[in-house]
Design a protein around this motif. Structure first.
Motif: not given
Length: 307
Positions: A91, A95, A122
């Motif tokens: 991430v 992401a 995300s």
């Protein structure tokens, strides 16, 4: 790559340090050599695809690969796609690569909240259930307002959720429902946090003096997004140019030719004369020439009298 290198560890190590892609041509034995594979994925993360099944499940190898290229996570073992540390490293890099994480992790509230802190995008990959979980979404947008873009339509029409989002990031107003974009309290909160969020308000609220003043008090360029009616409102523009002469740039053509408005702007910032209307500039130049001519005539008359 020569056949010798396929089986010679030292030669292969030198090769993958220069170009990780060379791992593709390594022998099965060397694709299972941790030192060789680490060197390769450190140079090009996505060559994790050529590593042995065993090393695709090695946390150190996978962490090294995703740190270099987050998308390499797609080649990791099923177990590591559920490893919080590994996926958080993904991430931080990208992401978008979260789509390769296990469904189990994408349903995990605590993990997704941590991921949203790193990148609001995300939330896009969170499970449908989480995107519709009001308490979870409220916590997410309080941390990263832009995450409002990825929640359900129902929650984008939830005033408490939207207020929390725009107070954290005014630009989140763009993702609010049309109904809440027309809510003065919501728009005030958004513009107070980020003046340029005014762009996403409806015309009616871009014509609201209170909201407009809050925006331009932060940056005169926010005048770009106020209504055309306010750009032509003499009292409003006079107040704006008193604060920053450059505000004249956004005034209506009529007000750019208003002597008092232009003079007020120039008193605050002399360079704002560059934004004055052509008619006024011509009028001022003409008046200046006439004054100079009158002065010369007066001077000539005085000289004649003194002869």
């Amino acid at each position: 790559m020569g056949k010798k290198t396929l089986y010679d560890k030292d030669l292969l190590l030198d090769a993958v340090k220069q170009n990780g892609n060379e791992l593709e041509y390594a022998s099965e034995k060397l694709r299972n050599d941790k030192e060789v594979v680490l060197a390769a994925v450190k140079q090009k993360g996505y060559v994790l695809q050529y590593a042995s099944k065993e090393l695709k499940g090695d946390k150190e190898v996978v962490l090294t690969a995703v740190t270099q290229n987050a998308v390499a996570i797609q080649y990791a073992s099923k177990e590591l796609k559920s490893d919080k540390e590994v996926i958080m490293a993904v991430v931080k890099q990208n992401a978008n690569a979260l789509k390769y994480a296990s469904e189990e992790l994408r349903r995990n509230k605590d993990f997704i909240l941590d991921a949203v802190k790193q990148n609001g995008f995300s939330l896009y990959f969170a499970s449908y259930i989480l995107k519709n979980d009001r308490d979870f979404v409220l916590s997410a947008v309080e941390q990263t307002g832009s995450a409002l873009e990825y929640v359900s339509d129902e929650l984008r029409n939830d005033k408490e959720v939207v207020l929390a989002a725009v107070k954290q990031n005014g630009y989140a107003l763009e993702y609010a429902s049309e109904e809440l974009k027309s809510d003065k309290e919501v728009v005030l909160a958004a513009v107070t946090q980020k003046c340029f969020a005014l762009e996403y308000a409806p015309e009616e609220l871009r014509n609201d003096r209170e909201i407009a003043f809050i925006a331009i008090n932060q940056n005169y360029n926010a005048l770009e997004y106020v209504s055309e009616e306010l750009k032509g409102d003499r009292d409003f523009i006079l107040s704006a140019v008193k604060q920053d002469g450059n505000s004249l740039y956004y005034a209506s053509e009529e007000l750019k030719n208003d002597n008092e408005v232009v003079q007020t702007a120039c008193d605050q910032n002399p360079e704002s004369v560059n934004f004055a209307g052509k008619e006024l500039i011509i009028k001022r130049l003409k008046a200046k020439r006439e004054a100079e001519l009158a002065s010369k005539t007066e001077l000539a008359s005085a000289e004649e009298l003194n002869k």
